[in-house]
Scaffold this active site. Structure first.
Site, short mmCIF file in Angstrom:
data_model
loop_
_atom_site.label_atom_id
_atom_site.label_comp_id
_atom_site.label_asym_id
_atom_site.label_seq_id
_atom_site.Cartn_x
_atom_site.Cartn_y
_atom_site.Cartn_z
N ASN A 160 0.61 -1.00 -0.11
CA ASN A 160 0.05 -0.52 -0.08
C ASN A 160 0.25 1.09 0.73
O ASN A 160 1.25 1.25 1.08
CB ASN A 160 -1.03 0.16 0.83
CG ASN A 160 -1.64 1.33 1.46
OD1 ASN A 160 -2.06 1.87 0.59
ND2 ASN A 160 -2.71 0.94 2.21
N ARG B 216 -3.00 -2.16 -3.44
CA ARG B 216 -4.12 -1.49 -2.84
C ARG B 216 -4.28 0.37 -4.24
O ARG B 216 -3.26 0.29 -4.03
CB ARG B 216 -3.98 -0.70 -0.95
CG ARG B 216 -4.88 -0.13 -1.78
CD ARG B 216 -4.75 1.00 -0.03
NE ARG B 216 -5.98 1.48 0.01
CZ ARG B 216 -6.27 3.25 0.71
NH1 ARG B 216 -4.78 3.99 1.01
NH2 ARG B 216 -7.40 3.49 0.86
N HIS C 244 -13.09 2.81 0.23
CA HIS C 244 -13.32 1.80 1.70
C HIS C 244 -13.75 0.61 0.91
O HIS C 244 -14.54 -0.13 2.37
CB HIS C 244 -14.34 2.14 2.57
CG HIS C 244 -13.75 3.96 3.38
ND1 HIS C 244 -14.40 4.69 4.39
CD2 HIS C 244 -12.53 3.84 3.80
CE1 HIS C 244 -13.59 4.88 4.99
NE2 HIS C 244 -12.33 4.53 3.84
N ARG D 67 -12.32 16.35 7.46
CA ARG D 67 -13.65 16.54 6.25
C ARG D 67 -14.55 16.53 6.70
O ARG D 67 -14.95 15.70 7.61
CB ARG D 67 -12.96 15.01 5.36
CG ARG D 67 -11.90 14.81 4.58
CD ARG D 67 -11.97 13.72 3.49
NE ARG D 67 -10.87 12.93 4.30
CZ ARG D 67 -10.02 11.51 3.62
NH1 ARG D 67 -12.08 10.69 3.63
NH2 ARG D 67 -9.60 10.44 4.22
N GLU E 93 -7.59 -5.10 5.72
CA GLU E 93 -8.08 -4.35 4.05
C GLU E 93 -7.62 -5.12 3.25
O GLU E 93 -7.39 -6.03 2.17
CB GLU E 93 -7.65 -3.03 4.23
CG GLU E 93 -8.77 -2.10 4.79
CD GLU E 93 -8.93 -0.92 4.46
OE1 GLU E 93 -8.92 -0.41 5.92
OE2 GLU E 93 -8.60 -0.26 3.30
#
Ligand code: ADP
Length: 345
Positions: free
Chosen positions: A8, A65, A153, A214, A330
Site C-alpha cells: 500500500n 492497494r 473503502h 473532512r 484490508e
C-alpha cells in the site's frame, strides 16, 4: 502454501505485509513513513522498498492497494500496461492517492518479476444502480466527464460483509447489511443480497459522514460562497474541506480517544454531529433496504468505542436490529483478491 505480499503505497509512506495464503498468516509487516520528506531515511519509494531486502523470487504475487479504479476497473485485475495507463488516467479523480499507488506498482515491477495484482477501493461499489451513483447534474457531466458517485473503502466494506456472513452463518448473497466504517476517514454502505447498492462517499472520499478532518456532506453552494465572497482560492477551499473540517474543524482535535476524554463543549458537539450524521445515513439505508439483517461496525472508532456505538444505536428503530463489531483487515482482503486473480489467470 503461497506467499503473497501486499503493498500500500501512499504519498509519503509504504505499507508492506507478507501473507502465507490461503491461511492468511502474517509472515512480515512493515511500515515506512516520511518517504521523500526532509531528513528522511529514504528519498524514494524504490529506496524504501529495497531497504526491506525482500526475497522477491520467493513470492507468488504482489497485491497492490489502488484507491480509484473508475468505471473500467471494476474488479481486481492482473496488472499490465493497459491497467497502469488506466490508473494513471484516474489520477485527477484521486490526486492524493492514485499517483502514489501507481508509483508503488512501478517500483514493484522494477524490482520483481512476480505477477502483480491491483485491488481497488472503488470496486465493491461497482454494483450500485444508476439511481444511486448518479448526481442530479446535467447528464453530460456523467457521460462526458464521468462525474458520479464511485464510493471508497470498498475493500473494508467487502471484508467485513463476508466476515458478518460467517458470524451470521448465512450466505452473503442472502444478506442485507449496513456496514459502518468509522476511522479517520469514514463511510457507510447499504448492502443488498451481498452487493453494495449505495454508499456515503461519492465522487471523492469527501462526501458523506463527518470525518476526522473532512466535512462530509455540505451544501455545495458553500464552496461557491467561499470562493466568490470570501475570495478563497480553489486550493484553500480544498484544504479547508479535506484537512480543516470534520471533528478537527469543530473542536480542534481529530483523535476520537482525545475527544472522548475532553470536557470541552465543542468536543461534545463534534461527537454529536458525527453521530447524528451516521444515524441519518443508517435510517435512510434502512428505508432503501427494507429488511436489514445486521449493522456491522468497523474501523478504529467502530471497533473500539462501545460508547459511540451505543450512542449511534440509541433509537428503538436501530435496537431491533442485530449489531456486530468486526475488525477490518484490508490487507488480508487484498491478499485474498490477489489469490483469486492468480487462480483465475
Ligand atoms: P484510519 O482511517 O487512518 O485507518 P483508524 O481506522 O485506525 O484510522 O481509526 C482511527 C480513529 O479511531 C481515531 O479517531 C482514533 O481516535 C479512533 N480510535 C482508536 N481506538 C479508539 C478507542 N479505543 N476509542 C475510541 N476511538 C478510538
Amino acid at each position: 502454501m503461497m506467499k503473497i505480499a501486499v503493498l500500500n503505497a501512499g504519498s509519503s509512506s509504504l505499507k508492506f505485509k507478507l501473507f502465507s495464503m490461503p491461511e492468511g498468516e502474517v509472515l512480515r509487516s512493515e511500515l515506512i513513513e516520511h518517504i521523500g520528506e526532509e531528513n528522511a531515511s529514504f528519498k524514494t519509494h524504490k529506496e524504501a522498498l529495497e531497504s526491506l531486502k525482500i526475497d522477491f523470487k520467493s513470492l507468488d504475487a504482489i497485491g497492490h492497494r489502488v484507491v480509484h479504479g473508475g468505471e473500467k476497473l471494476s474488479e481486481s485485475v492482473l496488472i499490465d500496461e493497459d491497467v497502469m495507463n488506466e490508473i494513471e488516467n484516474l489520477i485527477p479523480l484521486a490526486p492524493l492517492h492514485n499517483g502514489a499507488n501507481l508509483e508503488g506498482i512501478k517500483v514493484a515491477i522494477e524490482v520483481s518479476e512476480t505477477p502483480q495484482v491491483a485491488v481497488f477501493d472503488t470496486a465493491f461499489h461497482s454494483t450500485m444502480p444508476k439511481e444511486s451513483f448518479l448526481y442530479a447534474l446535467p447528464m453530460e457531466m456523467y457521460e462526458k466527464y464521468k462525474i458520479r458517485r464511485y464510493g471508497f473503502h470498498g475493500t473494508s466494506h467487502s471484508f467485513v460483509a463476508k466476515a458478518a456472513a460467517d458470524v451470521l452463518e448465512k450466505p452473503l448473497n442472502k444478506l442485507n447489511l449496513i456496514t459502518i466504517h468509522l476511522g479517520n476517514g469514514a463511510s457507510i454502505c447499504a448492502i443488498k443480497d451481498g452487493k453494495s447498492i449505495d454508499t456515503s462517499m461519492g465522487f471523492t472520499p469527501l462526501e458523506g459522514l463527518v470525518m476526522g478532518s473532512r466535512s462530509g456532506d455540505i451544501d455545495p453552494a458553500i464552496v461557491l460562497y467561499m470562493q466568490r465572497e470570501l475570495m478563497l482560492s480553489v486550493n484553500e477551499v480544498d484544504t479547508i474541506l479535506n484537512k480543516k473540517s470534520g471533528l478537527l474543524g469543530i473542536c480542534h482535535e481529530n483523535d476520537v480517544r482525545e475527544i472522548l476524554k475532553s470536557t470541552d463543549e465543542n468536543a461534545k458537539l463534534a461527537l454529536s454531529m458525527m453521530i447524528r450524521r451516521i444515524q441519518k445515513y443508517m435510517g435512510s439505508y434502512m428505508a432503501l433496504l427494507g429488511e436489514v439483517d445486521a449493522f456491522v461496525f468497523t474501523g478504529g472508532i467502530g471497533e473500539n468505542s462501545e460508547y459511540i456505538r451505543e450512542q449511534i444505536l440509541n433509537s428503538l428503530m436501530f435496537q431491533a436490529i442485530k449489531s456486530l463489531v468486526i475488525e477490518t483487515n484490508e490487507e488480508l482482503e487484498i491478499a485474498n483478491e490477489t489469490l483469486k486473480v492468480l487462480h483465475k489467470g
